[in-house]
Design an enzyme around this catalytic site. Structure first.
Site, PDB file in Angstrom:
ATOM      1  N   GLY A  14       0.836  -1.206   0.000  1.00  0.00           N
ATOM      2  CA  GLY A  14       0.000   0.000   0.000  1.00  0.00           C
ATOM      3  C   GLY A  14       0.868   1.251   0.000  1.00  0.00           C
ATOM      4  N   ARG A  28      19.173  10.875  -4.205  1.00  0.00           N
ATOM      5  CA  ARG A  28      20.142  11.974  -4.104  1.00  0.00           C
ATOM      6  C   ARG A  28      21.295  11.644  -3.150  1.00  0.00           C
ATOM      7  NH1 ARG A  28      16.459  17.350  -5.370  1.00  0.00           N
ATOM      8  NH2 ARG A  28      16.167  16.737  -7.544  1.00  0.00           N
ATOM      9  N   ARG A  75       1.122  -5.332  -5.083  1.00  0.00           N
ATOM     10  CA  ARG A  75       1.275  -6.441  -4.129  1.00  0.00           C
ATOM     11  C   ARG A  75       1.497  -7.675  -4.999  1.00  0.00           C
ATOM     12  NH1 ARG A  75      -0.531  -4.123   0.726  1.00  0.00           N
ATOM     13  NH2 ARG A  75      -2.351  -2.787   0.596  1.00  0.00           N
ATOM     14  N   ASP A 106       4.899  -4.172   6.260  1.00  0.00           N
ATOM     15  CA  ASP A 106       5.320  -5.495   6.720  1.00  0.00           C
ATOM     16  C   ASP A 106       5.445  -6.520   5.593  1.00  0.00           C
ATOM     17  OD1 ASP A 106       2.590  -5.495   6.429  1.00  0.00           O
ATOM     18  OD2 ASP A 106       2.153  -6.477   8.329  1.00  0.00           O
ATOM     19  N   THR A 129       4.243   3.140   5.555  1.00  0.00           N
ATOM     20  CA  THR A 129       2.864   2.628   5.627  1.00  0.00           C
ATOM     21  C   THR A 129       2.054   3.562   6.506  1.00  0.00           C
ATOM     22  OG1 THR A 129       1.445   0.908   6.587  1.00  0.00           O
ATOM     23  CG2 THR A 129       3.664   0.983   7.433  1.00  0.00           C
ATOM     24  N   ASP A 131      -0.199   2.624   8.363  1.00  0.00           N
ATOM     25  CA  ASP A 131      -0.679   1.874   9.535  1.00  0.00           C
ATOM     26  C   ASP A 131       0.169   2.076  10.792  1.00  0.00           C
ATOM     27  OD1 ASP A 131      -2.501   0.893   7.728  1.00  0.00           O
ATOM     28  OD2 ASP A 131      -1.478  -1.017   7.438  1.00  0.00           O
ATOM     29  N   ASP A 133       2.515   0.311  11.940  1.00  0.00           N
ATOM     30  CA  ASP A 133       2.544  -0.938  12.707  1.00  0.00           C
ATOM     31  C   ASP A 133       3.891  -1.660  12.670  1.00  0.00           C
ATOM     32  OD1 ASP A 133       2.346  -1.490  10.023  1.00  0.00           O
ATOM     33  OD2 ASP A 133       0.834  -3.059  10.210  1.00  0.00           O
ATOM     34  N   ARG A 175      -5.450  -1.590   9.025  1.00  0.00           N
ATOM     35  CA  ARG A 175      -5.391  -3.062   8.944  1.00  0.00           C
ATOM     36  C   ARG A 175      -5.613  -3.674  10.321  1.00  0.00           C
ATOM     37  NH1 ARG A 175      -3.689  -6.086   4.573  1.00  0.00           N
ATOM     38  NH2 ARG A 175      -2.586  -4.364   3.599  1.00  0.00           N
ATOM     39  N   ARG A 250     -25.557   7.136  11.525  1.00  0.00           N
ATOM     40  CA  ARG A 250     -25.007   7.046  10.165  1.00  0.00           C
ATOM     41  C   ARG A 250     -23.609   6.436  10.213  1.00  0.00           C
ATOM     42  NH1 ARG A 250     -29.471   8.501   9.405  1.00  0.00           N
ATOM     43  NH2 ARG A 250     -30.278  10.006   7.901  1.00  0.00           N
ATOM     44  N   HIS A 256      -9.780   4.823   1.292  1.00  0.00           N
ATOM     45  CA  HIS A 256      -8.479   5.127   0.692  1.00  0.00           C
ATOM     46  C   HIS A 256      -8.119   6.598   0.630  1.00  0.00           C
ATOM     47  CE1 HIS A 256      -8.838   0.922  -0.367  1.00  0.00           C
ATOM     48  NE2 HIS A 256      -7.538   0.926  -0.593  1.00  0.00           N
TER      49      HIS A 256
HETATM   50  O1  F6P Z   1      -1.512  -1.153   4.784  1.00  0.00           O
HETATM   51  C1  F6P Z   1      -2.101   0.018   4.315  1.00  0.00           C
HETATM   52  C2  F6P Z   1      -3.575  -0.168   4.083  1.00  0.00           C
HETATM   53  O2  F6P Z   1      -4.117   1.038   3.612  1.00  0.00           O
HETATM   54  C3  F6P Z   1      -4.375  -0.685   5.291  1.00  0.00           C
HETATM   55  O3  F6P Z   1      -4.655   0.328   6.213  1.00  0.00           O
HETATM   56  C4  F6P Z   1      -5.578  -1.285   4.612  1.00  0.00           C
HETATM   57  O4  F6P Z   1      -6.136  -2.297   5.415  1.00  0.00           O
HETATM   58  C5  F6P Z   1      -5.001  -1.848   3.354  1.00  0.00           C
HETATM   59  O5  F6P Z   1      -3.797  -1.162   3.090  1.00  0.00           O
HETATM   60  C6  F6P Z   1      -5.887  -1.743   2.145  1.00  0.00           C
HETATM   61  O6  F6P Z   1      -5.253  -2.379   1.079  1.00  0.00           O
HETATM   62  P1  F6P Z   1      -5.741  -2.274  -0.438  1.00  0.00           P
HETATM   63  O7  F6P Z   1      -5.398  -0.898  -0.925  1.00  0.00           O
HETATM   64  O8  F6P Z   1      -4.962  -3.320  -1.132  1.00  0.00           O
HETATM   65  O9  F6P Z   1      -7.214  -2.479  -0.429  1.00  0.00           O
END
Ligand code: F6P
Length: 325
Positions: A14, A28, A75, A106, A129, A131, A133, A175, A250, A256
């Site tokens: 991602g 650079r 990916r 990761d 990332t 995330d 994480d 994630r 709601r 994204h």
């Molecule tokens: O790892 C980054 C991330 O945006 C996560 O927060 C999310 O779960 C995942 O990627 C979504 O992946 P994709 O863009 O492949 O749907």
């Protein structure tokens, strides 16, 4: 120590805001230190297919402020196979690439770890990332921007929630990790935040919501991490429907939008430091490490512990949220 004349750089998994700033810093710094640099497009898939471009100083001009990644990302399922990695390693060697800087999360680092083990190929990981994480760095590239993007959106949701006196269940990315949820929850003044790191049975959530509603607040924001055991905001709404039939509720899944946009100053600086540190680490002879910033200092961590050790979240911040709500 192996001689390095040319390095490859790729972004994988991602995308995250600040990846371009990291690529720029790698290119650079490498040129400054007398190396050649090859950009590998579409992450590991491009490594397998030989989708390479030579990177010059001007290739990365006017990119530090841009979201996404100029090298594109993917990916790659093929890179998860022994054959795929062998093809990538062969392409690297045939193109004179002596070492790799892999920018990603990761999954990217798992791939890099195995590539190093199987082909004795030097790889340094740069944590990119949203995330946040990965162990071995206080923050990952893109996390700060994603937080701010989510926050801007949630502030707008608060306006309309307040106008209609509604409850909103807002789902944020991350994630399996709750970093984005925890910090946006505090920053937007959420009434309740649900993280994968804490176990909340549906009954507990209902009890918390009832308590919040008896305080007669005009609007209620519940931040739900996508990896929370509730199953996300949509599922939670379905599960709450019966008991809270009289509440105007709601759902908003931010999705994204959290991955795009211009990186914040903080992400640009972090990416510049880490991209540069990655090249220096390779030239110092490191072969399978991740660069990070810990307590404002550059730190190298074995690549494997970057993704295999769970990064701890400051759960106590949830208590702060409870006090301030
Ligand atoms: O790892 C980054 C991330 O945006 C996560 O927060 C999310 O779960 C995942 O990627 C979504 O992946 P994709 O863009 O492949 O749907």
């Amino acid at each position: 120590m192996k001689t390095i004349k040319k390095i490859g750089v790729l972004t994988s998994g991602g995308d995250s805001p600040g990846m371009n700033a990291a690529i720029r810093a790698v290119v650079r710094t490498a040129l400054y230190r007398g190396l050649e640099v090859t950009g590998i497009r579409y992450g590991y898939q491009g490594a397998i297919e030989g989708d390479f471009i030579e990177m010059q100083k001007l290739t990365v001009s006017n990119t530090i402020q841009k979201g996404g990644t100029i090298l594109k990302s993917a990916r790659s399922k093929e890179f998860m196979t022994v054959e795929g990695r062998a093809k990538a390693a062969e392409n690297f060697r045939n193109n004179g690439i002596d070492a790799l800087v892999a920018i990603g999360g990761d999954g990217t680092f798992q791939g890099a770890t195995v590539l190093h083990q199987e082909h004795d190929f030097a790889v340094v990981g740069v944590p990119g990332t949203i995330d946040n994480d990965l162990s071995g760095t206080d923050e990952t590239i893109g996390y700060d921007t994603a937080l701010n993007t989510a926050l801007q959106a949630i502030d707008k949701i608060r306006d309309t929630a307040d106008a209609h006196e509604r409850m909103f269940l807002v789902e944020v990315m991350g994630r399996d990790a709750g970093f984005i949820a925890l910090e946006t929850g505090i920053a937007c003044g959420a009434e309740l935040t649900l993280l994968p790191e804490t176990l909340n049975h549906l009954d507990d959530v209902k009890t918390s919501l009832r308590e919040i509603l008896t305080n007669k607040k005009r609007s209620t924001l519940v931040i739900v991490a996508e990896g929370d055991e509730s199953g996300g905001a949509m599922k939670l709404q379905t599960d709450l429907k019966e008991d809270f039939a009289d509440i105007d509720m709601r759902v908003c899944v931010l999705g994204h939008i959290q991955r795009g946009g211009n990186p914040t100053a903080r992400d640009r600086v972090l990416a510049s430091r880490l991209g540069s540190a990655a090249v220096n680490a390779l030239l110092d002879g490191h072969e399978s490490v991740m660069v990070g910033v810990v307590n404002n200092n550059i730190k190298l961590t074995p690549l494997k512990s970057g993704w295999s050790k769970k990064k701890s979240i400051q759960i106590e911040m949830l208590d702060l949220n409870k006090i301030l709500k």
